[in-house]
Design a protein around this motif. Structure first.
Motif, short mmCIF file in Angstrom:
data_model
loop_
_atom_site.label_atom_id
_atom_site.label_comp_id
_atom_site.label_asym_id
_atom_site.label_seq_id
_atom_site.Cartn_x
_atom_site.Cartn_y
_atom_site.Cartn_z
N GLY A 155 0.80 -1.21 0.00
CA GLY A 155 0.00 0.00 0.00
C GLY A 155 0.84 1.26 0.00
N ALA A 156 1.92 1.26 0.77
CA ALA A 156 2.74 2.46 0.88
C ALA A 156 3.48 2.76 -0.42
CB ALA A 156 3.73 2.30 2.03
N VAL A 157 3.94 1.72 -1.10
CA VAL A 157 4.62 1.93 -2.37
C VAL A 157 3.62 2.33 -3.45
CG1 VAL A 157 5.92 0.79 -4.21
CG2 VAL A 157 6.53 0.40 -1.83
N ALA A 158 2.42 1.77 -3.40
CA ALA A 158 1.40 2.13 -4.38
C ALA A 158 0.93 3.56 -4.20
CB ALA A 158 0.22 1.18 -4.29
N GLY A 159 0.89 4.04 -2.95
CA GLY A 159 0.36 5.37 -2.66
C GLY A 159 0.97 6.48 -3.48
N PRO A 160 2.31 6.66 -3.48
CA PRO A 160 2.90 7.73 -4.27
C PRO A 160 2.66 7.60 -5.76
CG PRO A 160 4.44 6.93 -2.61
CD PRO A 160 3.29 5.97 -2.62
N ASN A 161 2.52 6.37 -6.25
CA ASN A 161 2.31 6.17 -7.68
C ASN A 161 0.85 6.33 -8.09
OD1 ASN A 161 5.02 5.46 -8.84
ND2 ASN A 161 4.93 3.96 -7.21
N LEU A 162 0.00 6.64 -7.12
CA LEU A 162 -1.39 6.94 -7.44
C LEU A 162 -1.62 8.43 -7.66
CD1 LEU A 162 -3.23 4.56 -4.92
CD2 LEU A 162 -3.00 4.29 -7.39
N ILE A 163 -0.50 9.18 -7.74
CA ILE A 163 -0.63 10.63 -7.93
C ILE A 163 -1.35 10.93 -9.25
CG2 ILE A 163 0.65 12.75 -8.34
CD1 ILE A 163 2.72 11.81 -6.34
N GLN A 164 -0.87 10.34 -10.34
CA GLN A 164 -1.51 10.62 -11.63
C GLN A 164 -2.92 10.04 -11.73
OE1 GLN A 164 1.83 9.38 -14.28
NE2 GLN A 164 1.69 11.46 -15.10
N PRO A 165 -3.14 8.75 -11.37
CA PRO A 165 -4.53 8.26 -11.36
C PRO A 165 -5.42 9.07 -10.42
CG PRO A 165 -3.00 6.43 -11.20
CD PRO A 165 -2.19 7.66 -11.04
N ALA A 167 -5.10 12.21 -9.72
CA ALA A 167 -5.43 13.48 -10.38
C ALA A 167 -6.59 13.30 -11.34
CB ALA A 167 -4.20 14.00 -11.11
N ALA A 168 -6.60 12.15 -12.04
CA ALA A 168 -7.71 11.89 -12.97
C ALA A 168 -9.02 11.69 -12.22
CB ALA A 168 -7.39 10.64 -13.80
N ILE A 169 -8.96 10.95 -11.10
CA ILE A 169 -10.16 10.76 -10.29
C ILE A 169 -10.65 12.10 -9.74
CG2 ILE A 169 -11.01 9.77 -8.12
CD1 ILE A 169 -10.82 7.73 -10.31
N ALA A 179 -5.55 17.21 -5.21
CA ALA A 179 -6.37 16.65 -4.13
C ALA A 179 -6.82 15.23 -4.42
CB ALA A 179 -7.59 17.54 -3.87
N GLY A 180 -6.75 14.83 -5.68
CA GLY A 180 -7.25 13.52 -6.09
C GLY A 180 -6.66 12.34 -5.35
N PRO A 181 -5.31 12.29 -5.16
CA PRO A 181 -4.75 11.13 -4.46
C PRO A 181 -5.32 10.89 -3.07
CG PRO A 181 -3.01 12.38 -5.55
CD PRO A 181 -4.27 13.18 -5.68
N PHE A 182 -5.81 11.93 -2.43
CA PHE A 182 -6.35 11.77 -1.08
C PHE A 182 -7.74 11.13 -1.08
CE2 PHE A 182 -3.04 14.92 -0.63
CZ PHE A 182 -2.36 14.44 0.48
N VAL A 183 -8.36 11.05 -2.26
CA VAL A 183 -9.58 10.26 -2.38
C VAL A 183 -9.24 8.79 -2.15
CG1 VAL A 183 -11.43 9.52 -3.93
CG2 VAL A 183 -10.66 11.91 -3.94
N PHE A 184 -8.15 8.32 -2.80
CA PHE A 184 -7.69 6.95 -2.56
C PHE A 184 -7.33 6.75 -1.08
CE2 PHE A 184 -6.50 7.18 -7.18
CZ PHE A 184 -7.32 6.14 -7.59
N SER A 185 -6.70 7.76 -0.48
CA SER A 185 -6.32 7.66 0.93
C SER A 185 -7.54 7.44 1.81
CB SER A 185 -5.59 8.93 1.37
OG SER A 185 -4.43 9.14 0.62
N ALA A 186 -8.57 8.26 1.61
CA ALA A 186 -9.77 8.16 2.43
C ALA A 186 -10.45 6.81 2.28
CB ALA A 186 -10.74 9.29 2.08
N VAL A 187 -10.53 6.33 1.04
CA VAL A 187 -11.17 5.03 0.80
C VAL A 187 -10.36 3.90 1.45
CG1 VAL A 187 -11.81 3.35 -0.98
CG2 VAL A 187 -12.32 5.79 -1.31
N GLY A 188 -9.02 3.93 1.29
CA GLY A 188 -8.19 2.89 1.88
C GLY A 188 -8.30 2.86 3.39
N LEU A 189 -8.30 4.02 4.02
CA LEU A 189 -8.41 4.09 5.48
C LEU A 189 -9.79 3.63 5.96
CD1 LEU A 189 -6.51 7.45 5.88
CD2 LEU A 189 -5.80 5.28 6.90
#
Length: 449
Positions: A155-165, A167-169, A179-189
């Protein structure tokens, strides 16, 4: 009734299920931390308008984790691991949502508040490694602990590489791209908290206590553990030179790692994306810079967690002192490469990988030595104090790193950080020498208990 229901359980089956659940939750929650580490400093500069605040996100996050460590441990002591862990992860989910709101509103204070809530999730993730050994057999404690630590890697390695996806989300949801990457953060948590809330039953800590009472030779219930404080924990540490070394190794490694890591995204952004091109436009919109930052932080986090089973094995085979020395030696090499290779992104990335490896070795060996070097009745308190001081060191490192970057540059920051690693290497040599001279019984100086 309680005795019957407890004896009907297979503790080792519960243990295997517990390790699986904790590992799965670590994987999910790691996405949230990865995004924050990657772009937190960039957000701080954008919303504050000053590079002097670049380290504020890491500072607030680590300080909040330090402050929350003992309260969460006390909550777990009173209500069980499940309540303590879920509370921390739920707070972190709120933090991710607050960060999204801060970007939308342009509020720097809201960004800091979100980072503080995310810090509670960091404290919970640290506590999870202790939950992994509540029911473990003595000969399998290292394996259980390292499995949970290792699980955060994905999860931690995937997190930084979710910057571009991300951004699209974010664009699809009408959010600013950063702000987009933090959507993934909220869902994962959210998923991590829900998984532990629903699945961590029976609670491993509460079950281990019931089992201990059943085998109590006196037949009487064991007393409640003493309320742990920083003062009582430090008193226990001071009683053992090896515990002092262990605590110093863990705290110094965390301080060095956070100080250098937190400023690396900003340094790379300036190096790859162009220096000082305005804080509100070109800096955070540079795709090349974001890709390099994401890759570098991913590899750094992989260094922190991916080889944790190897460091656990070396801690047992080569010894605690040698592995601590190896870890801080790697930290010295890391800051040398990153600092003197500051103009080459490849060298900076190599330095960050070694920084993660050094942190991992020092933390695993230091934590193991710390647990062995204090009275068993004090171990939980000392471990909580260790997490608190780790967070404090990270907060101090994050707070000073931005100032050091502005005053003496990235190379100067790395050189300044090397002093801590060198001091621990010297302390390791002195402590090992004293242990050898004071031990005449022929027992190894680092025998696990």
């Amino acid at each position: 009734m309680t005795t019957t229901s407890t004896t009907a359980l297979d503790p080792q089956r519960v243990q295997r299920r517990t390790v699986f659940l904790l590992s799965s939750a670590q994987l999910l929650s790691g996405v949230g931390n990865g995004a924050t580490l990657s772009i937190g400093s960039l957000l701080a500069v954008d919303l504050s308008g000053s590079e002097a605040w670049a380290g504020s996100i890491t500072t607030v996050l680590t300080l909040a984790a330090a402050i929350a460590a003992l309260p969460l441990a006390r909550l777990a002591e009173a209500r069980g691991r499940r309540v303590g862990l879920v509370t921390g992860l739920a707070a972190a989910m709120v933090g991710a949502l607050l960060i999204i709101s801060s970007v939308m509103s342009g509020s720097f204070l809201l960004l800091l508040l979100g980072a503080a809530f995310l810090g509670l999730g960091t404290a919970a993730n640290l506590q999870a490694r202790f939950a992994a050994v509540d029911l473990a057999e003595p000969e399998h404690r290292g394996r259980s602990l390292s499995t949970v630590v290792w699980a955060i890697t994905i999860g931690a390695v995937a997190g930084p590489n979710l910057i571009q996806p991300g951004a699209a989300i974010g664009a699809a949801l009408g959010l600013p791209p950063i702000a987009g990457p933090f959507v993934f953060s909220a869902v994962g948590l959210f998923l991590a908290a829900g998984l532990l809330f629903a699945g961590l039953r029976p609670d491993p800590l509460l079950l281990s206590r019931r089992l201990a009472r059943q085998v109590n030779a006196s037949g009487e219930p064991a007393g409640q553990p003493e309320r742990g404080t920083i003062r009582s924990g430090l008193r226990a540490v001071r009683s053992s030179p090896q515990a002092v070394l262990a605590l110093a190794a863990v705290v110094a490694a965390h301080g060095v790692m956070v100080a250098v890591m937190s400023m690396t995204p900003l340094h790379l952004q300036q190096l790859v994306g162009g220096s000082h091109e305005g804080h509100h436009g070109g800096t955070t919109d540079s795709t090349d810079a974001l890709v390099v930052i994401g890759l570098t932080i991913s590899l750094h986090i992989a260094g922190m967690f991916a080889l944790s089973p190897l460091w656990g094995w070396l801690t047992d085979k080569a010894g605690r002192f040698r592995t601590i020395a190896m870890g801080h030696g790697l930290l010295l090499v890391a800051v040398f490469i990153a600092g003197f290779g500051q103009r080459e992104p490849v060298l900076v990335t190599a330095g960050l990988i070694l920084l993660g490896l050094g942190w991992s070795a020092a933390t695993i060996a230091g934590s193991t030595l710390l647990a062995e070097s204090v009275d068993p009745d004090q171990r939980v308190t000392v471990q909580g104090v260790s997490d608190t001081l780790m967070g404090a060191a990270g907060a101090l490192g994050g707070a000073t790193s931005g100032l050091l970057l502005a005053w003496i540059g990235y190379q100067g920051l790395n050189i300044a950080s090397s002093v801590l690693a060198a001091a621990v290497l010297a302390l390791t040599a002195v402590t090992a020498a004293r242990k050898r001279t004071s031990t005449s019984s022929g027992h190894p100086d680092e025998t696990p208990t």
